[in-house]
Design a protein around this motif. Sequence first.
Motif, PDB file in Angstrom:
ATOM      1  N   ILE A   6       0.849  -1.190   0.000  1.00 38.02           N
ATOM      2  CA  ILE A   6       0.000   0.000   0.000  1.00 38.02           C
ATOM      3  C   ILE A   6       0.882   1.236   0.000  1.00 38.02           C
ATOM      4  O   ILE A   6       2.053   1.189   0.390  1.00 38.02           O
ATOM      5  CB  ILE A   6      -0.970   0.020   1.201  1.00 38.02           C
ATOM      6  CG1 ILE A   6      -0.200   0.118   2.530  1.00 38.02           C
ATOM      7  CG2 ILE A   6      -1.858  -1.222   1.188  1.00 38.02           C
ATOM      8  CD1 ILE A   6      -1.103   0.259   3.758  1.00 38.02           C
ATOM      9  N   ALA A   7       0.331   2.355  -0.434  1.00 39.71           N
ATOM     10  CA  ALA A   7       1.089   3.605  -0.485  1.00 39.71           C
ATOM     11  C   ALA A   7       0.132   4.785  -0.581  1.00 39.71           C
ATOM     12  O   ALA A   7      -1.024   4.635  -0.994  1.00 39.71           O
ATOM     13  CB  ALA A   7       2.042   3.621  -1.683  1.00 39.71           C
ATOM     14  N   ASP A   8       0.613   5.941  -0.196  1.00 38.34           N
ATOM     15  CA  ASP A   8      -0.085   7.207  -0.454  1.00 38.34           C
ATOM     16  C   ASP A   8      -1.530   7.181   0.039  1.00 38.34           C
ATOM     17  O   ASP A   8      -2.475   7.401  -0.719  1.00 38.34           O
ATOM     18  CB  ASP A   8       0.005   7.532  -1.942  1.00 38.34           C
ATOM     19  CG  ASP A   8       1.462   7.726  -2.376  1.00 38.34           C
ATOM     20  OD1 ASP A   8       2.067   8.729  -1.952  1.00 38.34           O
ATOM     21  OD2 ASP A   8       1.993   6.868  -3.090  1.00 38.34           O
ATOM     22  N   ILE A   9      -1.664   6.948   1.329  1.00 35.31           N
ATOM     23  CA  ILE A   9      -2.985   6.894   1.967  1.00 35.31           C
ATOM     24  C   ILE A   9      -3.552   8.303   2.156  1.00 35.31           C
ATOM     25  O   ILE A   9      -4.756   8.534   2.001  1.00 35.31           O
ATOM     26  CB  ILE A   9      -2.879   6.174   3.329  1.00 35.31           C
ATOM     27  CG1 ILE A   9      -2.301   4.761   3.135  1.00 35.31           C
ATOM     28  CG2 ILE A   9      -4.238   6.102   4.016  1.00 35.31           C
ATOM     29  CD1 ILE A   9      -1.669   4.195   4.387  1.00 35.31           C
ATOM     30  N   HIS A  10      -2.710   9.222   2.536  1.00 36.56           N
ATOM     31  CA  HIS A  10      -3.058  10.648   2.654  1.00 36.56           C
ATOM     32  C   HIS A  10      -4.276  10.884   3.554  1.00 36.56           C
ATOM     33  O   HIS A  10      -5.161  11.687   3.227  1.00 36.56           O
ATOM     34  CB  HIS A  10      -3.260  11.262   1.278  1.00 36.56           C
ATOM     35  CG  HIS A  10      -1.961  11.511   0.566  1.00 36.56           C
ATOM     36  ND1 HIS A  10      -1.196  12.636   0.778  1.00 36.56           N
ATOM     37  CD2 HIS A  10      -1.274  10.763  -0.323  1.00 36.56           C
ATOM     38  CE1 HIS A  10      -0.106  12.575   0.043  1.00 36.56           C
ATOM     39  NE2 HIS A  10      -0.116  11.443  -0.642  1.00 36.56           N
ATOM     40  N   GLY A  11      -4.315  10.174   4.671  1.00 38.29           N
ATOM     41  CA  GLY A  11      -5.344  10.429   5.664  1.00 38.29           C
ATOM     42  C   GLY A  11      -6.732   9.957   5.298  1.00 38.29           C
ATOM     43  O   GLY A  11      -7.704  10.294   5.993  1.00 38.29           O
ATOM     44  N   ASN A  12      -6.862   9.158   4.273  1.00 38.52           N
ATOM     45  CA  ASN A  12      -8.179   8.699   3.828  1.00 38.52           C
ATOM     46  C   ASN A  12      -8.532   7.419   4.586  1.00 38.52           C
ATOM     47  O   ASN A  12      -8.294   6.309   4.119  1.00 38.52           O
ATOM     48  CB  ASN A  12      -8.174   8.463   2.322  1.00 38.52           C
ATOM     49  CG  ASN A  12      -9.574   8.273   1.771  1.00 38.52           C
ATOM     50  OD1 ASN A  12     -10.485   7.856   2.477  1.00 38.52           O
ATOM     51  ND2 ASN A  12      -9.750   8.575   0.493  1.00 38.52           N
ATOM     52  N   PHE A 198      -4.180  -0.765  -4.427  1.00 42.49           N
ATOM     53  CA  PHE A 198      -3.078  -1.446  -3.750  1.00 42.49           C
ATOM     54  C   PHE A 198      -2.632  -2.598  -4.637  1.00 42.49           C
ATOM     55  O   PHE A 198      -3.220  -2.851  -5.693  1.00 42.49           O
ATOM     56  CB  PHE A 198      -3.483  -1.946  -2.355  1.00 42.49           C
ATOM     57  CG  PHE A 198      -4.421  -3.127  -2.341  1.00 42.49           C
ATOM     58  CD1 PHE A 198      -3.941  -4.423  -2.179  1.00 42.49           C
ATOM     59  CD2 PHE A 198      -5.794  -2.950  -2.467  1.00 42.49           C
ATOM     60  CE1 PHE A 198      -4.800  -5.508  -2.156  1.00 42.49           C
ATOM     61  CE2 PHE A 198      -6.666  -4.031  -2.447  1.00 42.49           C
ATOM     62  CZ  PHE A 198      -6.168  -5.318  -2.293  1.00 42.49           C
ATOM     63  N   ALA A 199      -1.555  -3.264  -4.226  1.00 41.85           N
ATOM     64  CA  ALA A 199      -1.040  -4.381  -5.004  1.00 41.85           C
ATOM     65  C   ALA A 199      -0.700  -5.545  -4.081  1.00 41.85           C
ATOM     66  O   ALA A 199      -0.471  -5.365  -2.877  1.00 41.85           O
ATOM     67  CB  ALA A 199       0.197  -3.967  -5.797  1.00 41.85           C
ATOM     68  N   VAL A 200      -0.673  -6.719  -4.667  1.00 44.47           N
ATOM     69  CA  VAL A 200      -0.152  -7.915  -3.995  1.00 44.47           C
ATOM     70  C   VAL A 200       0.986  -8.447  -4.850  1.00 44.47           C
ATOM     71  O   VAL A 200       0.822  -8.657  -6.056  1.00 44.47           O
ATOM     72  CB  VAL A 200      -1.237  -8.988  -3.802  1.00 44.47           C
ATOM     73  CG1 VAL A 200      -0.624 -10.266  -3.217  1.00 44.47           C
ATOM     74  CG2 VAL A 200      -2.348  -8.471  -2.884  1.00 44.47           C
ATOM     75  N   VAL A 201       2.137  -8.632  -4.237  1.00 40.77           N
ATOM     76  CA  VAL A 201       3.338  -9.096  -4.930  1.00 40.77           C
ATOM     77  C   VAL A 201       3.719 -10.457  -4.370  1.00 40.77           C
ATOM     78  O   VAL A 201       3.972 -10.590  -3.163  1.00 40.77           O
ATOM     79  CB  VAL A 201       4.496  -8.096  -4.751  1.00 40.77           C
ATOM     80  CG1 VAL A 201       5.763  -8.612  -5.438  1.00 40.77           C
ATOM     81  CG2 VAL A 201       4.107  -6.727  -5.291  1.00 40.77           C
ATOM     82  N   THR A 202       3.742 -11.454  -5.223  1.00 38.66           N
ATOM     83  CA  THR A 202       4.129 -12.804  -4.838  1.00 38.66           C
ATOM     84  C   THR A 202       5.518 -13.091  -5.376  1.00 38.66           C
ATOM     85  O   THR A 202       5.754 -13.011  -6.586  1.00 38.66           O
ATOM     86  CB  THR A 202       3.136 -13.844  -5.368  1.00 38.66           C
ATOM     87  OG1 THR A 202       1.825 -13.534  -4.869  1.00 38.66           O
ATOM     88  CG2 THR A 202       3.517 -15.242  -4.909  1.00 38.66           C
ATOM     89  N   ILE A 209       2.340 -10.137  -9.931  1.00 39.40           N
ATOM     90  CA  ILE A 209       1.785  -8.887  -9.425  1.00 39.40           C
ATOM     91  C   ILE A 209       0.283  -8.879  -9.637  1.00 39.40           C
ATOM     92  O   ILE A 209      -0.204  -9.180 -10.735  1.00 39.40           O
ATOM     93  CB  ILE A 209       2.395  -7.665 -10.149  1.00 39.40           C
ATOM     94  CG1 ILE A 209       3.917  -7.772 -10.238  1.00 39.40           C
ATOM     95  CG2 ILE A 209       1.942  -6.376  -9.474  1.00 39.40           C
ATOM     96  CD1 ILE A 209       4.626  -7.834  -8.923  1.00 39.40           C
ATOM     97  N   GLU A 210      -0.447  -8.508  -8.596  1.00 42.27           N
ATOM     98  CA  GLU A 210      -1.884  -8.280  -8.710  1.00 42.27           C
ATOM     99  C   GLU A 210      -2.150  -6.818  -8.340  1.00 42.27           C
ATOM    100  O   GLU A 210      -1.856  -6.405  -7.224  1.00 42.27           O
ATOM    101  CB  GLU A 210      -2.667  -9.185  -7.759  1.00 42.27           C
ATOM    102  CG  GLU A 210      -2.372 -10.668  -7.877  1.00 42.27           C
ATOM    103  CD  GLU A 210      -2.834 -11.436  -6.647  1.00 42.27           C
ATOM    104  OE1 GLU A 210      -3.809 -10.994  -5.993  1.00 42.27           O
ATOM    105  OE2 GLU A 210      -2.192 -12.451  -6.323  1.00 42.27           O
ATOM    106  N   HIS A 211      -2.688  -6.060  -9.269  1.00 40.89           N
ATOM    107  CA  HIS A 211      -3.125  -4.694  -8.967  1.00 40.89           C
ATOM    108  C   HIS A 211      -4.619  -4.734  -8.630  1.00 40.89           C
ATOM    109  O   HIS A 211      -5.417  -5.326  -9.369  1.00 40.89           O
ATOM    110  CB  HIS A 211      -2.887  -3.772 -10.164  1.00 40.89           C
ATOM    111  CG  HIS A 211      -1.491  -3.261 -10.262  1.00 40.89           C
ATOM    112  ND1 HIS A 211      -0.981  -2.302  -9.410  1.00 40.89           N
ATOM    113  CD2 HIS A 211      -0.476  -3.564 -11.113  1.00 40.89           C
ATOM    114  CE1 HIS A 211       0.263  -2.029  -9.732  1.00 40.89           C
ATOM    115  NE2 HIS A 211       0.601  -2.791 -10.762  1.00 40.89           N
ATOM    116  N   HIS A 212      -4.979  -4.088  -7.525  1.00 37.98           N
ATOM    117  CA  HIS A 212      -6.367  -4.089  -7.061  1.00 37.98           C
ATOM    118  C   HIS A 212      -6.906  -2.665  -7.005  1.00 37.98           C
ATOM    119  O   HIS A 212      -6.181  -1.726  -6.661  1.00 37.98           O
ATOM    120  CB  HIS A 212      -6.461  -4.710  -5.667  1.00 37.98           C
ATOM    121  CG  HIS A 212      -6.125  -6.169  -5.617  1.00 37.98           C
ATOM    122  ND1 HIS A 212      -7.082  -7.153  -5.555  1.00 37.98           N
ATOM    123  CD2 HIS A 212      -4.923  -6.806  -5.625  1.00 37.98           C
ATOM    124  CE1 HIS A 212      -6.496  -8.339  -5.517  1.00 37.98           C
ATOM    125  NE2 HIS A 212      -5.187  -8.149  -5.561  1.00 37.98           N
ATOM    126  N   ALA A 213      -8.187  -2.524  -7.326  1.00 38.44           N
ATOM    127  CA  ALA A 213      -8.904  -1.249  -7.214  1.00 38.44           C
ATOM    128  C   ALA A 213     -10.188  -1.522  -6.448  1.00 38.44           C
ATOM    129  O   ALA A 213     -11.093  -2.208  -6.946  1.00 38.44           O
ATOM    130  CB  ALA A 213      -9.201  -0.675  -8.598  1.00 38.44           C
TER     131      ALA A 213
END
Length: 245
Positions: A6-12, A198-202, A209-213
């Motif tokens: 995860i990255a760049d949550i910015h208080g959300n 976010f992503a899941v990296v195996t 790589i799995e990109h999730h929205a």
Amino acid sequence: MRLGVIADIHGNLPALEAVLARLSRLSVDRVVNLGDCASGPLWPAETVRLLRATPMSHVRGNHDRALGAASPDGLGASDSFAWRDLDADARDWLGGLPFEIEVGGARCLHASPKDDDTYLLDAIEGGRLVAAAPGAVETLLGPTRPAVVLCGHSHQPRLLRLDDGTVVVNPGSVGNPAYNADEPCIHVSESGAPHARFAVVTMADFVEIEHHAVAYDWEHAARRAEGNGRADWAHALRTGRVLPT
């Protein structure tokens, strides 16, 4: 090793809650947070409390570094709002996070090895972020590269495999899908959708790589931004695009 990234949550806060709920169902071994945790007109203090209460590894983003300052003087509107919402312990925690860590063989940093404010997988063309040329990424990473590099900062979900096999991943932004910036020049970053990314990296014989929205109540977040005087954030949260000027 299976990493939730995860990255760049910015208080959300509601976006983070939705992402963590999804990750809990995806059988990851560890979660790594690539920074920029709290800056923004949403829920800085509540977001930091949740991050500190949830087992995961963290690196420091450029906005986390800014929030570690002794006062809000000179900070931008988003950082200043967050600085005032956070207590001293939370600000010290953010400012004290490491610049870079290694998790399961993956090199984890917020932006690039050069500094926490230089895009790694992105370049600026015509005032917008575009995918960086592989050669430019190789130059920033240097000659010795691990199998996997994880970065954030641009809020753009990206994946690049270099000629030596190194896989570089940006999971996109959990909580801020679009923004305007004026450094190193005026440009915008737009994901084009309000979803939390976010992503899941195996990491096994091959790197997958799995990109999730993830959908969440972005209208709730947009109303929070409006209530705190930030129509620009509200528009970005609803649309994934910057407010037209």
